[in-house]
Motif scaffolding. Structure first.
Motif, PDB file in Angstrom:
ATOM      1  N   ARG A  39      62.876 -35.979-148.890  1.00 26.47           N
ATOM      2  CA  ARG A  39      62.804 -35.116-147.710  1.00 26.47           C
ATOM      3  C   ARG A  39      63.971 -35.423-146.787  1.00 26.47           C
ATOM      4  O   ARG A  39      64.342 -36.571-146.587  1.00 26.47           O
ATOM      5  CB  ARG A  39      61.499 -35.333-146.950  1.00 26.47           C
ATOM      6  CG  ARG A  39      60.293 -34.875-147.720  1.00 26.47           C
ATOM      7  CD  ARG A  39      59.185 -34.445-146.782  1.00 26.47           C
ATOM      8  NE  ARG A  39      58.876 -35.460-145.763  1.00 26.47           N
ATOM      9  CZ  ARG A  39      58.063 -35.248-144.739  1.00 26.47           C
ATOM     10  NH1 ARG A  39      57.475 -34.083-144.591  1.00 26.47           N
ATOM     11  NH2 ARG A  39      57.818 -36.190-143.862  1.00 26.47           N
ATOM     12  N   LEU A  40      64.521 -34.369-146.196  1.00 24.49           N
ATOM     13  CA  LEU A  40      65.623 -34.497-145.255  1.00 24.49           C
ATOM     14  C   LEU A  40      65.290 -33.676-144.021  1.00 24.49           C
ATOM     15  O   LEU A  40      64.514 -32.734-144.083  1.00 24.49           O
ATOM     16  CB  LEU A  40      66.915 -33.940-145.881  1.00 24.49           C
ATOM     17  CG  LEU A  40      67.401 -34.585-147.178  1.00 24.49           C
ATOM     18  CD1 LEU A  40      68.549 -33.764-147.743  1.00 24.49           C
ATOM     19  CD2 LEU A  40      67.838 -36.012-146.935  1.00 24.49           C
ATOM     20  N   PRO A  41      65.904 -34.009-142.870  1.00 25.07           N
ATOM     21  CA  PRO A  41      65.754 -33.149-141.700  1.00 25.07           C
ATOM     22  C   PRO A  41      66.279 -31.754-142.016  1.00 25.07           C
ATOM     23  O   PRO A  41      67.278 -31.606-142.718  1.00 25.07           O
ATOM     24  CB  PRO A  41      66.619 -33.836-140.631  1.00 25.07           C
ATOM     25  CG  PRO A  41      66.731 -35.257-141.083  1.00 25.07           C
ATOM     26  CD  PRO A  41      66.693 -35.214-142.593  1.00 25.07           C
ATOM     27  N   HIS A  42      65.623 -30.747-141.500  1.00 26.31           N
ATOM     28  CA  HIS A  42      66.020 -29.376-141.766  1.00 26.31           C
ATOM     29  C   HIS A  42      67.425 -29.119-141.230  1.00 26.31           C
ATOM     30  O   HIS A  42      67.694 -29.391-140.061  1.00 26.31           O
ATOM     31  CB  HIS A  42      65.028 -28.429-141.085  1.00 26.31           C
ATOM     32  CG  HIS A  42      65.096 -27.031-141.617  1.00 26.31           C
ATOM     33  ND1 HIS A  42      66.193 -26.236-141.475  1.00 26.31           N
ATOM     34  CD2 HIS A  42      64.187 -26.312-142.310  1.00 26.31           C
ATOM     35  CE1 HIS A  42      65.950 -25.067-142.054  1.00 26.31           C
ATOM     36  NE2 HIS A  42      64.751 -25.086-142.573  1.00 26.31           N
ATOM     37  N   PRO A  43      68.331 -28.603-142.067  1.00 29.05           N
ATOM     38  CA  PRO A  43      69.722 -28.411-141.624  1.00 29.05           C
ATOM     39  C   PRO A  43      69.860 -27.421-140.477  1.00 29.05           C
ATOM     40  O   PRO A  43      70.787 -27.534-139.662  1.00 29.05           O
ATOM     41  CB  PRO A  43      70.439 -27.906-142.890  1.00 29.05           C
ATOM     42  CG  PRO A  43      69.343 -27.388-143.779  1.00 29.05           C
ATOM     43  CD  PRO A  43      68.144 -28.238-143.480  1.00 29.05           C
ATOM     44  N   ASP A  44      68.967 -26.482-140.357  1.00 21.72           N
ATOM     45  CA  ASP A  44      69.054 -25.503-139.278  1.00 21.72           C
ATOM     46  C   ASP A  44      68.760 -26.115-137.920  1.00 21.72           C
ATOM     47  O   ASP A  44      69.027 -25.523-136.888  1.00 21.72           O
ATOM     48  CB  ASP A  44      68.064 -24.357-139.520  1.00 21.72           C
ATOM     49  CG  ASP A  44      68.542 -23.446-140.636  1.00 21.72           C
ATOM     50  OD1 ASP A  44      69.693 -23.607-141.074  1.00 21.72           O
ATOM     51  OD2 ASP A  44      67.765 -22.589-141.055  1.00 21.72           O
ATOM     52  N   LEU A  45      68.208 -27.317-137.914  1.00 20.20           N
ATOM     53  CA  LEU A  45      67.824 -27.940-136.651  1.00 20.20           C
ATOM     54  C   LEU A  45      68.888 -28.912-136.139  1.00 20.20           C
ATOM     55  O   LEU A  45      68.733 -29.491-135.078  1.00 20.20           O
ATOM     56  CB  LEU A  45      66.506 -28.693-136.820  1.00 20.20           C
ATOM     57  CG  LEU A  45      65.314 -27.796-137.193  1.00 20.20           C
ATOM     58  CD1 LEU A  45      64.069 -28.665-137.376  1.00 20.20           C
ATOM     59  CD2 LEU A  45      65.064 -26.742-136.152  1.00 20.20           C
ATOM     60  N   LYS A  46      69.956 -29.074-136.893  1.00 22.54           N
ATOM     61  CA  LYS A  46      70.964 -30.057-136.498  1.00 22.54           C
ATOM     62  C   LYS A  46      71.626 -29.705-135.177  1.00 22.54           C
ATOM     63  O   LYS A  46      72.046 -30.583-134.445  1.00 22.54           O
ATOM     64  CB  LYS A  46      72.029 -30.189-137.592  1.00 22.54           C
ATOM     65  CG  LYS A  46      71.546 -31.027-138.772  1.00 22.54           C
ATOM     66  CD  LYS A  46      72.662 -31.192-139.803  1.00 22.54           C
ATOM     67  CE  LYS A  46      72.171 -32.078-140.961  1.00 22.54           C
ATOM     68  NZ  LYS A  46      73.203 -32.163-142.009  1.00 22.54           N
ATOM     69  N   ASN A  47      71.728 -28.430-134.890  1.00 20.98           N
ATOM     70  CA  ASN A  47      72.372 -28.017-133.647  1.00 20.98           C
ATOM     71  C   ASN A  47      71.358 -27.739-132.552  1.00 20.98           C
ATOM     72  O   ASN A  47      71.722 -27.327-131.456  1.00 20.98           O
ATOM     73  CB  ASN A  47      73.219 -26.760-133.895  1.00 20.98           C
ATOM     74  CG  ASN A  47      74.388 -27.048-134.835  1.00 20.98           C
ATOM     75  OD1 ASN A  47      74.955 -28.129-134.808  1.00 20.98           O
ATOM     76  ND2 ASN A  47      74.716 -26.097-135.668  1.00 20.98           N
ATOM     77  N   GLY A  48      70.102 -27.976-132.855  1.00 20.03           N
ATOM     78  CA  GLY A  48      69.070 -27.689-131.884  1.00 20.03           C
ATOM     79  C   GLY A  48      68.339 -28.947-131.480  1.00 20.03           C
ATOM     80  O   GLY A  48      68.864 -29.803-130.780  1.00 20.03           O
ATOM     81  N   ALA A  49      67.127 -29.088-131.997  1.00 20.07           N
ATOM     82  CA  ALA A  49      66.310 -30.225-131.612  1.00 20.07           C
ATOM     83  C   ALA A  49      66.845 -31.531-132.195  1.00 20.07           C
ATOM     84  O   ALA A  49      66.643 -32.586-131.620  1.00 20.07           O
ATOM     85  CB  ALA A  49      64.871 -30.000-132.086  1.00 20.07           C
ATOM     86  N   TRP A  50      67.518 -31.413-133.338  1.00 18.50           N
ATOM     87  CA  TRP A  50      68.010 -32.615-133.994  1.00 18.50           C
ATOM     88  C   TRP A  50      69.460 -32.846-133.590  1.00 18.50           C
ATOM     89  O   TRP A  50      70.311 -32.004-133.762  1.00 18.50           O
ATOM     90  CB  TRP A  50      67.916 -32.501-135.504  1.00 18.50           C
ATOM     91  CG  TRP A  50      66.516 -32.590-136.006  1.00 18.50           C
ATOM     92  CD1 TRP A  50      65.588 -31.588-136.046  1.00 18.50           C
ATOM     93  CD2 TRP A  50      65.863 -33.745-136.523  1.00 18.50           C
ATOM     94  NE1 TRP A  50      64.417 -32.057-136.557  1.00 18.50           N
ATOM     95  CE2 TRP A  50      64.542 -33.363-136.855  1.00 18.50           C
ATOM     96  CE3 TRP A  50      66.266 -35.074-136.719  1.00 18.50           C
ATOM     97  CZ2 TRP A  50      63.634 -34.273-137.393  1.00 18.50           C
ATOM     98  CZ3 TRP A  50      65.364 -35.969-137.258  1.00 18.50           C
ATOM     99  CH2 TRP A  50      64.056 -35.583-137.592  1.00 18.50           C
ATOM    100  N   ARG A  51      69.720 -34.015-133.048  1.00 23.75           N
ATOM    101  CA  ARG A  51      71.094 -34.398-132.728  1.00 23.75           C
ATOM    102  C   ARG A  51      71.499 -35.473-133.715  1.00 23.75           C
ATOM    103  O   ARG A  51      70.975 -36.575-133.675  1.00 23.75           O
ATOM    104  CB  ARG A  51      71.200 -34.918-131.293  1.00 23.75           C
ATOM    105  CG  ARG A  51      70.830 -33.881-130.237  1.00 23.75           C
ATOM    106  CD  ARG A  51      71.819 -32.716-130.240  1.00 23.75           C
ATOM    107  NE  ARG A  51      71.468 -31.726-129.215  1.00 23.75           N
ATOM    108  CZ  ARG A  51      71.975 -31.750-127.992  1.00 23.75           C
ATOM    109  NH1 ARG A  51      72.806 -32.702-127.636  1.00 23.75           N
ATOM    110  NH2 ARG A  51      71.632 -30.831-127.119  1.00 23.75           N
ATOM    111  N   VAL A  52      72.459 -35.136-134.567  1.00 21.45           N
ATOM    112  CA  VAL A  52      72.913 -36.063-135.591  1.00 21.45           C
ATOM    113  C   VAL A  52      74.263 -36.631-135.194  1.00 21.45           C
ATOM    114  O   VAL A  52      75.178 -35.895-134.872  1.00 21.45           O
ATOM    115  CB  VAL A  52      73.006 -35.371-136.961  1.00 21.45           C
ATOM    116  CG1 VAL A  52      73.541 -36.323-138.022  1.00 21.45           C
ATOM    117  CG2 VAL A  52      71.635 -34.843-137.356  1.00 21.45           C
ATOM    118  N   GLY A  53      74.386 -37.922-135.231  1.00 19.60           N
ATOM    119  CA  GLY A  53      75.659 -38.555-134.879  1.00 19.60           C
ATOM    120  C   GLY A  53      75.733 -38.771-133.410  1.00 19.60           C
ATOM    121  O   GLY A  53      76.808 -38.923-132.864  1.00 19.60           O
TER     122      GLY A  53
END
Ligand SMILES: [Zn+2]
Length: 53
Positions: A39-53
């Motif tokens: 399982r991975l974080p949903h890619p569509d959420l990287k610019n929204g709720a998920w902040r990566v990096g």
């Protein structure tokens, strides 16, 4: 809930793997090339709720 199916690069081998999301938060990835399943974080959420990096 709607199951969304799409393609995602395999985190192990980089091959295009089958992916689907059941909850919109995580995606399940299954790679036919190397057999990876996970399982991975949903890619569509990287610019929204998920902040990566
Ligand atoms: Zn793979």
């Amino acid at each position: 809930m709607v199951t969304t199916r799409f393609l995602n690069n395999c985190p192990r081998c980089g091959y295009v793997a089958e992916a689907w999301s059941e909850d919109g938060v995580f995606v399940n990835v299954r790679c036919k090339m190397c057999g990876y399943e996970g399982r991975l974080p949903h890619p569509d959420l990287k610019n929204g709720a998920w902040r990566v990096g």
